[in-house]
Design a protein around this motif. Structure first.
Motif, PDB file in Angstrom:
ATOM      1  N   ILE A   1      46.238  40.556  29.708  1.00 51.69           N
ATOM      2  CA  ILE A   1      45.344  40.197  30.816  1.00 51.69           C
ATOM      3  C   ILE A   1      46.138  39.892  32.087  1.00 51.69           C
ATOM      4  O   ILE A   1      45.688  40.195  33.202  1.00 51.69           O
ATOM      5  CB  ILE A   1      44.460  38.999  30.404  1.00 51.69           C
ATOM      6  CG1 ILE A   1      43.490  39.436  29.302  1.00 51.69           C
ATOM      7  CG2 ILE A   1      43.697  38.441  31.602  1.00 51.69           C
ATOM      8  CD1 ILE A   1      42.738  38.289  28.652  1.00 51.69           C
TER       9      ILE A   1
ATOM     10  N   TRP B   1      46.544  42.998  34.338  1.00 51.67           N
ATOM     11  CA  TRP B   1      45.380  43.769  34.766  1.00 51.67           C
ATOM     12  C   TRP B   1      45.357  43.972  36.272  1.00 51.67           C
ATOM     13  O   TRP B   1      45.808  43.113  37.046  1.00 51.67           O
ATOM     14  CB  TRP B   1      44.092  43.053  34.354  1.00 51.67           C
ATOM     15  CG  TRP B   1      43.742  43.246  32.899  1.00 51.67           C
ATOM     16  CD1 TRP B   1      44.390  44.019  31.987  1.00 51.67           C
ATOM     17  CD2 TRP B   1      42.651  42.632  32.215  1.00 51.67           C
ATOM     18  NE1 TRP B   1      43.772  43.935  30.768  1.00 51.67           N
ATOM     19  CE2 TRP B   1      42.701  43.100  30.878  1.00 51.67           C
ATOM     20  CE3 TRP B   1      41.649  41.754  32.585  1.00 51.67           C
ATOM     21  CZ2 TRP B   1      41.773  42.688  29.921  1.00 51.67           C
ATOM     22  CZ3 TRP B   1      40.727  41.348  31.641  1.00 51.67           C
ATOM     23  CH2 TRP B   1      40.792  41.819  30.308  1.00 51.67           C
ATOM     24  N   ASP B   2      44.776  45.098  36.677  1.00 55.36           N
ATOM     25  CA  ASP B   2      44.549  45.393  38.086  1.00 55.36           C
ATOM     26  C   ASP B   2      43.456  44.466  38.619  1.00 55.36           C
ATOM     27  O   ASP B   2      42.437  44.265  37.963  1.00 55.36           O
ATOM     28  CB  ASP B   2      44.098  46.855  38.224  1.00 55.36           C
ATOM     29  CG  ASP B   2      44.016  47.296  39.671  1.00 55.36           C
ATOM     30  OD1 ASP B   2      43.225  46.692  40.419  1.00 55.36           O
ATOM     31  OD2 ASP B   2      44.739  48.237  40.029  1.00 55.36           O
TER      32      ASP B   2
ATOM     33  N   ARG C   1      39.507  45.276  38.438  1.00 58.98           N
ATOM     34  CA  ARG C   1      38.790  45.480  37.171  1.00 58.98           C
ATOM     35  C   ARG C   1      37.397  44.845  37.234  1.00 58.98           C
ATOM     36  O   ARG C   1      37.236  43.714  37.673  1.00 58.98           O
ATOM     37  CB  ARG C   1      39.601  44.876  36.027  1.00 58.98           C
ATOM     38  CG  ARG C   1      39.024  45.112  34.642  1.00 58.98           C
ATOM     39  CD  ARG C   1      39.995  44.639  33.585  1.00 58.98           C
ATOM     40  NE  ARG C   1      41.137  45.514  33.487  1.00 58.98           N
ATOM     41  CZ  ARG C   1      41.416  46.286  32.434  1.00 58.98           C
ATOM     42  NH1 ARG C   1      40.599  46.285  31.394  1.00 58.98           N
ATOM     43  NH2 ARG C   1      42.480  47.040  32.416  1.00 58.98           N
ATOM     44  N   THR C   2      36.390  45.586  36.761  1.00 60.30           N
ATOM     45  CA  THR C   2      35.013  45.082  36.774  1.00 60.30           C
ATOM     46  C   THR C   2      34.769  44.122  35.611  1.00 60.30           C
ATOM     47  O   THR C   2      35.595  44.011  34.696  1.00 60.30           O
ATOM     48  CB  THR C   2      34.008  46.241  36.672  1.00 60.30           C
ATOM     49  OG1 THR C   2      34.139  46.844  35.371  1.00 60.30           O
ATOM     50  CG2 THR C   2      34.265  47.283  37.753  1.00 60.30           C
TER      51      THR C   2
ATOM     52  N   GLN D   1      34.645  46.037  32.312  1.00 57.91           N
ATOM     53  CA  GLN D   1      35.989  46.455  31.928  1.00 57.91           C
ATOM     54  C   GLN D   1      36.797  45.276  31.411  1.00 57.91           C
ATOM     55  O   GLN D   1      37.565  45.404  30.452  1.00 57.91           O
ATOM     56  CB  GLN D   1      36.695  47.101  33.117  1.00 57.91           C
ATOM     57  CG  GLN D   1      36.139  48.462  33.509  1.00 57.91           C
ATOM     58  CD  GLN D   1      36.753  48.991  34.784  1.00 57.91           C
ATOM     59  OE1 GLN D   1      37.156  48.223  35.677  1.00 57.91           O
ATOM     60  NE2 GLN D   1      36.816  50.310  34.907  1.00 57.91           N
ATOM     61  N   ALA D   2      36.626  44.131  32.053  1.00 58.88           N
ATOM     62  CA  ALA D   2      37.344  42.934  31.610  1.00 58.88           C
ATOM     63  C   ALA D   2      36.889  42.515  30.215  1.00 58.88           C
ATOM     64  O   ALA D   2      37.704  42.194  29.347  1.00 58.88           O
ATOM     65  CB  ALA D   2      37.126  41.793  32.601  1.00 58.88           C
TER      66      ALA D   2
ATOM     67  N   GLY E   1      38.275  44.884  27.681  1.00 56.81           N
ATOM     68  CA  GLY E   1      39.697  44.642  27.500  1.00 56.81           C
ATOM     69  C   GLY E   1      39.974  43.436  26.616  1.00 56.81           C
ATOM     70  O   GLY E   1      40.898  43.454  25.795  1.00 56.81           O
TER      71      GLY E   1
ATOM     72  N   ALA F   1      40.752  35.429  31.314  1.00 53.40           N
ATOM     73  CA  ALA F   1      40.263  36.484  32.211  1.00 53.40           C
ATOM     74  C   ALA F   1      39.134  36.015  33.112  1.00 53.40           C
ATOM     75  O   ALA F   1      38.410  36.832  33.692  1.00 53.40           O
ATOM     76  CB  ALA F   1      39.794  37.670  31.374  1.00 53.40           C
TER      77      ALA F   1
ATOM     78  N   PHE G   1      38.110  37.553  36.481  1.00 49.36           N
ATOM     79  CA  PHE G   1      37.492  38.881  36.520  1.00 49.36           C
ATOM     80  C   PHE G   1      35.990  38.825  36.220  1.00 49.36           C
ATOM     81  O   PHE G   1      35.324  39.856  36.230  1.00 49.36           O
ATOM     82  CB  PHE G   1      38.170  39.808  35.508  1.00 49.36           C
ATOM     83  CG  PHE G   1      39.624  40.057  35.791  1.00 49.36           C
ATOM     84  CD1 PHE G   1      40.011  41.049  36.677  1.00 49.36           C
ATOM     85  CD2 PHE G   1      40.603  39.283  35.189  1.00 49.36           C
ATOM     86  CE1 PHE G   1      41.351  41.280  36.942  1.00 49.36           C
ATOM     87  CE2 PHE G   1      41.949  39.506  35.449  1.00 49.36           C
ATOM     88  CZ  PHE G   1      42.319  40.499  36.337  1.00 49.36           C
TER      89      PHE G   1
ATOM     90  N   PRO H   1      34.205  38.358  33.331  1.00 53.95           N
ATOM     91  CA  PRO H   1      33.834  39.322  32.272  1.00 53.95           C
ATOM     92  C   PRO H   1      32.387  39.140  31.823  1.00 53.95           C
ATOM     93  O   PRO H   1      31.891  38.014  31.725  1.00 53.95           O
ATOM     94  CB  PRO H   1      34.810  39.004  31.136  1.00 53.95           C
ATOM     95  CG  PRO H   1      35.222  37.586  31.370  1.00 53.95           C
ATOM     96  CD  PRO H   1      35.225  37.403  32.868  1.00 53.95           C
TER      97      PRO H   1
END
Length: 246
Positions: A40, A43-44, A47-48, A51-52, A55, A132, A135, A137
């Motif tokens: 994590i 990660w870019d 990232r949506t 996507q998070a 992941g 995360a 992001f 998630p």
């Protein structure tokens, strides 16, 4: 139901059950937490949420699959230990149908394997969501269920494969060695042999890794589940025949 109850009592009263389950869960959970945090952190930022979430699930089930060997050893020890101690004879006196006994063992061990996978996956997933959090998630995107089912099935298959090997070979050390060869050694050996890629795809490891998105897709999802499931069904069928003839 009596056979299931008897097998559950035998399994939960063995010290080796809790050692195998405890080691498998704790080591896999520790590696899951470490691996998820590492992945994590790379990660870019774009990232949506879906996507998070995906992941996190993938990272968690990579860790879950690591528990396959300890739980496979539990399956092997469950069967071979009864043969070594002579307890299997008592079992067959109480329950003459050897196939029913083996099926009851498989159901109980399968339930333990699913429980073990949840003990790894749930805390790992919650930790992954915490790491995360930036992001945002989502909870579980649709594709995550394939990963969850594939990772869980791998744990169950390894456990039941160990049970089948322990039943047929009747020696814990030999059954464990055979399990290690099938799960760990054979995939590496296949890569250096002519035609090894084809062989590797029908071993239990590749379809499991495909389902948890760690290797390229070389077969449909249904085929990956079928190959993986066959590694429990076929050895157990052989074990039933072997038990009936002994």
């Amino acid at each position: 139901m009596n056979a299931l109850a008897a097998e559950w009592i035998k399994l939960r009263t063995l010290r080796s059950t809790w050692w195998a389950l405890g080691v498998g869960v704790l080591v896999s959970l520790a590696l899951t937490v470490l691996g998820a945090a590492t992945v994590i952190s790379r990660w870019d930022p774009g990232r949506t949420g879906d996507q998070a979430a995906m992941g996190v699930v993938v990272a968690v089930y990579v860790g879950v699959v690591l528990a396959q060997l300890p739980l496979g050893m539990l399956g092997a020890m469950t069967a071979s230990g009864e043969h070594t101690s002579g307890m299997i004879d008592v079992t067959f006196v109480a329950m003459p149908s050897r196939a029913r006994v083996l099926v009851a063992k498989a159901v109980v061990l399968g339930g333990v394997a699913v429980g073990g996978s949840l003990l790894i996956a749930v805390p790992g997933y919650l930790y992954g969501r915490f790491v995360a959090a930036e992001f945002h998630p989502s909870w579980l995107p649709a594709g995550a269920w394939t990963v969850v089912a594939g990772g869980t099935l791998m744990i169950v298959v390894a456990t039941l494969l160990g049970l089948a090997l322990g039943t047929v070979l009747r020696n814990g050390a030999v059954a464990t060695a055979a399990l290690v060869v099938i799960v760990l050694v054979a995939p590496f050996a296949a890569r250096v042999l002519p035609g090894g890629d084809v062989v590797n795809r029908v071993l239990p490891g590749y379809p499991a890794l495909q389902l948890i998105e760690q290797v390229p897709d070389v077969m449909p999802t249904w085929a990956a589940f079928a190959v993986l499931g066959a590694w429990a069904v076929v050895p157990l069928s052989v074990a039933v025949v072997a038990a009936a003839r002994s």
